[in-house]
Write a protein that holds these residues in place. Structure first.
Motif, PDB file in Angstrom:
ATOM      1  N   ALA A 127       0.831  -1.204   0.000  1.00 26.58           N
ATOM      2  CA  ALA A 127       0.000   0.000   0.000  1.00 26.58           C
ATOM      3  C   ALA A 127       0.867   1.256   0.000  1.00 26.58           C
ATOM      4  CB  ALA A 127      -0.935   0.002   1.210  1.00 26.58           C
ATOM      5  N   ILE A 128       1.897   1.277   0.859  1.00 25.50           N
ATOM      6  CA  ILE A 128       2.687   2.519   0.926  1.00 25.50           C
ATOM      7  C   ILE A 128       3.627   2.660  -0.258  1.00 25.50           C
ATOM      8  CG2 ILE A 128       2.533   2.792   3.440  1.00 25.50           C
ATOM      9  CD1 ILE A 128       5.367   1.737   3.630  1.00 25.50           C
ATOM     10  N   SER A 129       3.958   1.533  -0.937  1.00 23.09           N
ATOM     11  CA  SER A 129       4.815   1.665  -2.124  1.00 23.09           C
ATOM     12  C   SER A 129       3.981   2.089  -3.327  1.00 23.09           C
ATOM     13  CB  SER A 129       5.521   0.343  -2.422  1.00 23.09           C
ATOM     14  OG  SER A 129       4.580  -0.596  -2.907  1.00 23.09           O
ATOM     15  N   GLY A 130       2.646   1.981  -3.192  1.00 24.40           N
ATOM     16  CA  GLY A 130       1.754   2.236  -4.314  1.00 24.40           C
ATOM     17  C   GLY A 130       1.979   3.562  -5.002  1.00 24.40           C
ATOM     18  N   LYS A 131       1.962   4.629  -4.213  1.00 24.56           N
ATOM     19  CA  LYS A 131       2.056   5.965  -4.821  1.00 24.56           C
ATOM     20  C   LYS A 131       3.469   6.554  -4.740  1.00 24.56           C
ATOM     21  CE  LYS A 131      -2.494   6.827  -5.485  1.00 24.56           C
ATOM     22  NZ  LYS A 131      -2.961   6.615  -6.848  1.00 24.56           N
TER      23      LYS A 131
END
Lengths: 251, 390
Positions: B297-301
């Motif tokens: 999730a945190i690497s997503g954007k």
């Protein structure tokens, strides 16, 4: 009549209301090296990436070897070889293993050793990607583009950032591929590269093709229009001096 | 499936060739665990209390009733401790033989021989069975010393009241000669048993968030993921293999940390029980799934490691400190612990602990398991929403 292996019709792609590719059409013949020429930001990479199935166009059609490249991207990816402008491969793997991973991703049984031989990297088999020089990195990227025995190879600015020796070496490699019957579509902003390699070139500016012919014909057309070069061309260039001094061997 | 296995093997190879990765996932948590495990830095008592007992030699039940004087003494001591330290005290009478083996949650346990009150030969010789024993939790050493002073003051007072003839000097001499057996073994063991599963849970969080998050951001930034996406197999197999590799690393890491805790720190972990390992495997995989999801999730954007690092730290640090890894959530102020007990790491640490310390089956910790599964669903929905290939 030469057989067309790539047919592009009225292809367009807009980013934020600006056309990156604006209604372009061209055909690439089987077995030729076709160059897309133009300054940075002209739309070369966008065109190539649409053909590679990485970007979907807003309109138009593209057919490679009889397959719709826009609708059937998965099938297209299995018959083309790709070298992207930005290359990076896994850390902590050697070249043999990197090629092996891509063979698996392409469901190909090609021996990585043969690929390494084709791109003259056998001696670097156990080296990691980070240990390669710029030219060697590009040759690895081209090697990976060959793992699936593609019918068409896309090379996106393959020699950008390379020194003259490495560039000439890569030209030799690209010519060899042509000799093996591969069709190559390459993008470049180096005119001498296009002149050296390409059978035909399309010059792109602001997303539109403004000229399309063989380099020789484009030059003769210019001369016949009354154009005269302002300066006599030197019999040798500084490039040649550098090559003569440092030798032609690869780094 | 064949491709997935082949890619997983390659990913494992890549992972274990990365010395930095090995350091952070295996050596670093082991190191932290050993550093903390050899100390008793924080008390792990959930409800600290002090117990003050008179010990009776006789096994005659009729003797087990406090006299009025004894009641006053113990009540005074209890009240003083409560007023000065603010810690709840309990008092009563206990069997002298049994009391040394007595187990309770008291952070300080005082045993006063009943004979002190009745011994007429106080000034001559102090018999062995006439010693005050103070057993204390190392992390409450200051409180135990204060308790000692309170006990001395009250004992002196009662001795002087009962035997005014011996005089205050002799009474002081007598009090000073009382030996205090200070016992901190129990608290040390408690802390080891507390910290080992806690660090194992923390390491799962670290591997999930950092290893998945940073690797994916690097693959995106360098264009590797884009190149993989341009193959006929696409990037989904590769991503699945990445996740599988992290799950394997998380399991190995948890097993190693627990074994290290058992053999190096001597923590009380029942590693010879097969069911125990099955429970640990299930808990680690659920916990791993939650934190790998958080990493995705945190690497997503995030476009680069530089933008990922602050986000990752913002999530990891509060959880590391407030999820009961190094000290119990109950020692936090109520308003904070009411909130932090719902952290995914709190659930994971509690599950790990109930398996290693209390030998509980995963299903018996229903609420904690459900809590973690709810997080898993929430985080994966967020990860799917946020994840971008490029």
């Amino acid at each position: 009549m030469k057989q067309s292996i790539i047919i592009v019709n009225n292809l367009s792609k807009k980013y934020n209301e600006v056309y990156a590719v604006n209604d372009i059409s061209f055909k690439v013949n089987k077995g030729e090296i076709f160059g897309l020429l133009g300054p940075n930001g002209a739309g070369k990479t966008t065109t190539v990436e649409i053909l590679e199935g990485l970007i979907s166009p807003d309109s138009g059609e593209a057919i490679i070897d009889g397959i719709d490249a826009i609708k059937n991207t998965k099938k297209i990816r299995s018959i083309i070889g790709i070298q992207l402008q930005q290359n990076a491969f896994f850390e902590n793997l050697n070249l043999y293993e990197i090629i092996d991973v891509y063979s698996k991703l392409y469901s190909s049984n090609n021996d990585p050793n043969i690929i390494l031989e084709k791109v003259d990297l056998v001696s670097k088999k156990d080296a990691s990607y980070d240990e390669l020089s710029g030219g060697q990195k590009q040759r690895l990227a081209i090697g990976i583009a060959l793992v699936n025995d593609p019918v068409v190879i896309f090379l996106d600015e393959p020699t950008t950032g390379l020194d003259p020796q490495a560039r000439r070496n890569l030209w030799e490699l690209i010519n060899n591929l042509k000799g093996q019957g591969k069709t190559i579509l390459l993008t470049t902003h180096y005119m001498e590269e296009a002149e050296e390699l390409c059978d035909r070139v399309a010059i792109i500016e602001n997303g539109k093709i403004i000229a399309l012919n063989s380099p020789q014909k484009l030059i003769s057309e210019l001369i016949s229009s009354g154009f005269k070069a302002q300066k006599k061309i030197n019999e040798a260039t500084l490039d040649d001096v550098f090559l003569n001094l440092t030798g032609k061997k690869l780094i | 499936m064949k491709l997935f296995f082949a890619l997983t093997i390659i990913n494992i190879k890549m992972y274990f060739r990365n010395k930095q990765g090995i350091f952070w996932t295996l050596f670093f948590p082991g190191f932290i665990m050993i550093i903390f495990g050899f100390q008793s830095v924080f008390s792990v008592s959930e409800n600290p209390q002090i117990s003050v007992f008179l010990s009776e030699k006789s096994s005659n039940d009729s003797q087990y009733k406090l006299t009025e004087k004894e009641e006053i003494l113990l009540n005074n001591i209890s009240n003083d401790i409560k007023n000065i330290l603010g810690i709840k005290t309990i008092y009563g009478i206990t069997n002298f033989i049994k009391n040394n083996n007595h187990e309770d949650d008291s952070i300080i346990r005082v045993n006063i021989p009943r004979d002190i009150m009745n011994n007429t030969s106080l000034c001559e010789k102090i018999p062995d069975n006439c010693k005050v024993i103070v057993t204390y939790d190392e992390s409450f050493i200051k409180d135990s010393l204060t308790s000692k002073i309170i006990i001395e003051k009250n004992l002196q007072k009662i001795i002087l009241e009962n035997y005014p003839e011996i005089g205050s000097n002799n009474a002081t001499k007598y009090i000073n000669s009382i030996s205090y057996i200070l016992n901190d073994e129990k608290s040390k063991n408690n802390y080891k048993n507390w910290i080992v599963p806690g660090i194992a849970a923390m390491a799962i969080m670290q591997t999930g968030i950092f290893s998945v998050g940073f690797t994916l951001v690097r693959l995106k930034r360098t264009g590797t993921l884009r190149r993989i996406k341009a193959t006929p197999a696409g990037a989904s197999h590769f991503l699945a293999a990445q996740i599988a590799t992290r799950a394997i690393v998380i399991l190995l890491q948890t097993y190693l940390l627990l074994i290290l805790g058992k053999f190096f720190l001597g923590a009380d972990i029942n590693i010879y029980n097969f069911i125990f390992w099955i429970n640990i495997t299930i808990i680690s995989l659920i916990g791993g799934a939650v934190f790998i999801g958080l990493g995705l999730a945190i690497s997503g954007k995030s476009r680069s490691e530089d933008t990922l690092a602050p986000v990752a730290n913002l999530i990891v640090f509060p959880m590391m400190i407030l999820s009961g890894i190094f000290f119990p959530v109950s020692s936090l102020p109520n308003w904070l612990s009411n909130f932090t007990q719902f952290f995914p790491l709190s659930f994971l640490a509690n599950l790990m602990r109930s398996t290693t310390m209390d030998n509980l089956q995963i299903l018996s910790s229903g609420m904690q398991t459900i809590g973690l599964l709810v997080w898993f669903v929430i985080i994966f929905l967020i990860a799917i929403k946020l994840f971008e290939w490029e």
